[in-house]
Every structure is written in structure tokens, then in C-alpha cells.
Scaffold this active site. Structure first.
Site, PDB file in Angstrom:
ATOM      1  N   ASP A   1      13.501 -20.591 -19.459  1.00 26.43           N
ATOM      2  CA  ASP A   1      12.115 -20.273 -19.805  1.00 26.43           C
ATOM      3  C   ASP A   1      11.865 -20.275 -21.307  1.00 26.43           C
ATOM      4  OD1 ASP A   1      11.529 -20.045 -17.144  1.00 26.43           O
ATOM      5  OD2 ASP A   1      11.705 -17.852 -17.088  1.00 26.43           O
ATOM      6  N   CYS A   2      12.899 -19.933 -22.087  1.00 25.13           N
ATOM      7  CA  CYS A   2      12.730 -19.930 -23.544  1.00 25.13           C
ATOM      8  C   CYS A   2      12.879 -21.324 -24.130  1.00 25.13           C
ATOM      9  CB  CYS A   2      13.756 -19.012 -24.191  1.00 25.13           C
ATOM     10  SG  CYS A   2      13.598 -17.273 -23.776  1.00 25.13           S
ATOM     11  N   TYR A   3      13.809 -22.083 -23.559  1.00 25.11           N
ATOM     12  CA  TYR A   3      14.153 -23.406 -24.100  1.00 25.11           C
ATOM     13  C   TYR A   3      14.121 -24.423 -22.947  1.00 25.11           C
ATOM     14  CZ  TYR A   3      15.877 -20.484 -27.918  1.00 25.11           C
ATOM     15  OH  TYR A   3      15.984 -19.565 -28.934  1.00 25.11           O
TER      16      TYR A   3
END
Length: 388
Positions: free
Chosen positions: A132-134
């Protein structure tokens, strides 16, 4: 006589410091003795240019859009380690290009590091770990030293205080980290440049410590820690110099300051890739004892002659020889004359010292006080199979 590093730096800034290379200092001591020589020098500059296998570069690529958390990556076909941070990587000097890549098989991390320092453009490929972040899954681009954030060398083991002389008593040529060793004692190879090398001139590590500023690869670097395989408890002669591999240093320096003249990739046939680098270390003459220690000559330094034909951790030793004998071009082993060759560049070792001497004389470089001294009680531990 005695003075502090602050006193010496004041002289440097005023253009009044007396600076000699280690070679110049040793010649002066031969001519006039330690006491008189100590009155004529404030800084002694040591140097080396040799393979420094345990080296590598830390790079921060900067974030992509969309961002990527790098799981696996290659710089010019050479795998780099991406196990910390999202876009931080470590490129080891001895890591070799993947056989399936278009890069030549003799190419490794040392070559990629040297090419980046030289200003070349290299390919970069990455496979991500989408989350979700990357969310990005892969990325390809080209990089230069100007297109990335941090690019610095962090070398876990450089500047051996002493090393070995390699020979081959067997019947077949051996390909080693010292280069080819010819059969039947056909040659002998040594890697340490001898009396000009930094740690010979400070044998008990009384001057060089964590935080010592140095000339590193054409830029400014620092001693970061003890080096791996740091072994100051090695047996020593009466002049306090070790009879075999002993102290080592971990070094760190900004690769963006470094130059192609002083950092070069290299390859040892049938062994692998490595990195050649020039390093010079200044020794502050805070008292006469510093000059006495640094006056040591090649005739007074010895290295063990090791037979690589026995593939064991502890190999046979054909005694010890002095660095003066090694530099003469031949030594005698078991009654036979054996030709010798240095792996280090003796010329560039001197040039590294001369370059730093010039920086100091121009007040472009001052000395630092170590923030902590290096340990002198480290044993050397082997590794064996143990039960679970």
C-alpha cells in the site's frame, strides 16, 4: 618537544606547517636521527594504493512515482543489496554481474562503483515489493552520481597493517586474490606496499582512531570503526610491527568527491572482481615518539610466505621475508630464487601521500582528533561447523 593537534592545525592554517611523506621522513631520520628530525616535521603523510576487496557503496536512488520498495536490483548488470529502506541499496565491490546479463563476466561491483565515480551513466533495474505504501512492481532507468541522492563508500575492511606473501608449491597454476601463483614456486606476490603504508607507521594505533580524517579515493574520508578481521593481538617484533595480518580499518567517504584516478575496478582471473583505491593518512607529530615509530624501514618489516597449494585455513609457511627483500624483486625459498611482484602500486602509494601532503601545505586539509581510539585487544576467531 610536544604539541597538540590544535597546535598543528594552527600552523597548517598559517601556512607554516612542516609536512613530509613517510618516505621523506625515513630518509631524514637516516641522515640526522630521530631527535633532530622531530624538530623538522609537524605532519607525516602515509599512503597506499592497493586492492581493497571488502569495500562497497551505499546509494539512495530517490523515490519514484508511483513509489517502489526495491526487493531486487542491478546496477549495470551487477546485483546490489536492497534489504534496508525502500530505495537505499548497497553495492559490494566483489559482487559480479549476473551471467545472464549482457555485461561481461569479468565485470563486478568495483567496476560499477569506479564508473559512477568517473561520471559515467549506468543502467539501473529494480523489482519491487508492491504494497500500500509502495505500489510499483518494477522500474528501469539510467543513473549517474549526480542523479542520485547519497553516494558514499562504506568499506568494512581496508588498510591491512600487514598481509601475506603468496606462493604455490604445487604442480598447477592457482588463481587467487593475489592473482595467478605459478607452480613449483614460480613467483611470489605481496599486496602491502611496505614502510609507507599507514598502519606500519602507527603500529599500536596511538594516533589513528575513529574520526581520523583521511585522503580517500581522491576525496575526504574518515576512519569509521575497526575493520573486519581486525587482529591487533598478532605477534609483533621488538619494533612493535606485526609479523602477519593484524589491524584493519573501516573507512567511509563521499564518493561524489572521489576521482577516477584514485578509484578503479579490477578483476582477478578465475577469482573475481575487486576495487583498487588510493588512501593517505596523516600522522600528527605530537612528540618525538611519533617520529621514532614512523622511522621504521622496509628492512625492519616482515611478512609470512604462505603456500596456497594446500587448500586449508592454516597453510604451510616458508618462513618470513622482509619488505626490502620483496621489493628487491626476488627472495629465496627452500634454496630456490623466486621472483616477486607487488599487487599494490608502489608508485601510486607514494603519489597518494604526496597529494595529501600538497593539500595540507595549501591549508586545504586539516587534521582531526579521534573521537575514540581503536581497540587493541581483538582476537581473531575462526569459524567451524557446530551442532544445532
Amino acid at each position: 618537544m610536544s604539541q597538540t593537534i590544535a597546535d598543528i592545525n594552527a600552523k597548517i592554517k598559517a601556512g607554516k606547517a612542516k609536512v613530509l611523506t613517510a618516505t621523506e621522513l625515513k630518509s631524514l631520520v637516516v641522515d640526522i636521527g630521530v631527535t633532530q628530525a622531530a624538530k623538522q616535521v609537524d605532519v607525516i603523510v602515509t599512503g597506499t594504493f592497493e586492492p581493497m576487496e571488502s569495500s562497497g557503496a551505499i546509494l539512495n536512488l530517490g523515490h519514484t512515482d508511483p513509489p517502489i520498495k526495491i526487493r531486487t536490483c542491478w546496477i549495470d548488470g551487477v546485483p546490489a543489496y536492497a534489504g534496508f529502506g525502500a530505495v537505499d541499496i548497497y553495492l559490494g565491490a566483489t559482487q559480479e554481474a549476473d551471467p545472464s546479463d549482457e555485461s561481461p563476466q569479468y565485470r563486478g561491483g568495483g567496476h560499477a562503483i569506479a564508473d559512477l565515480i568517473a561520471g559515467k551513466t549506468l543502467t539501473f533495474k529494480a523489482i519491487g515489493h508492491p504494497n500500500d505504501c509502495y505500489p510499483r512492481a518494477n522500474f528501469e532507468t539510467t543513473i549517474t552520481k549526480e542523479s542520485i541522492n547519497q553516494f558514499y563508500l562504506f568499506n568494512p575492511r581496508n588498510l591491512y597493517q600487514n598481509f601475506i606473501v603468496g606462493v604455490n608449491g604445487g604442480e598447477e597454476t592457482l588463481y587467487t586474490y593475489l592473482g595467478p601463483l605459478q607452480p613449483r614456486l614460480g613467483n611470489a606476490v605481496y599486496s602491502n606496499p611496505g614502510a609507507i603504508s599507514p598502519l606500519w607507521n602507527d603500529p599500536d594505533l596511538q594516533l589513528i582512531g575513529i574520526g581520523t580524517r583521511i585522503f580517500m579515493g581522491g576525496g575526504i574520508g574518515y576512519v569509521a570503526w575497526e575493520g573486519t578481521q581486525h587482529f591487533p593481538l598478532q605477534k609483533r617484533l621488538e619494533n612493535r610491527t606485526p609479523i602477519g595480518p593484524a589491524a584493519t580499518l573501516a573507512l567511509i567517504g563521499d564518493a561524489k568527491q572521489m576521482t577516477a584516478e584514485w578509484v578503479r575496478g579490477c578483476y582477478f582471473r578465475n577469482y573475481g572482481a575487486s576495487l583498487m583505491m588510493g588512501v593517505a593518512v596523516p600522522l600528527p607529530v605530537i612528540n618525538e615518539e611519533v617520529v621514532a615509530r614512523a622511522a621504521v624501514l622496509d628492512e625492519e618489516l616482515v611478512a609470512p610466505v604462505i603456500d596456497f597449494s594446500i587448500p586449508r585455513r592454516v597453510r604451510p609457511i616458508f618462513g618470513s621475508v622482509s619488505y626490502a627483500q620483496l621489493k628487491s624483486g626476488k627472495i629465496t625459498i627452500a634454496g630456490s630464487t623466486v621472483r616477486t611482484a607487488p599487487l599494490a602500486s608502489l608508485h601510486l602509494s607514494e603519489e597518494a601521500a604526496k597529494t595529501l601532503k600538497d593539500w595540507i601545505l595549501k591549508a586545504e586539509f586539516t587534521l582531526t582528533e579521534p573521537v575514540a581510539m581503536l581497540p587493541c585487544d581483538r582476537a581473531f576467531l575462526p569459524q567451524d561447523v557446530r551442532g544445532f
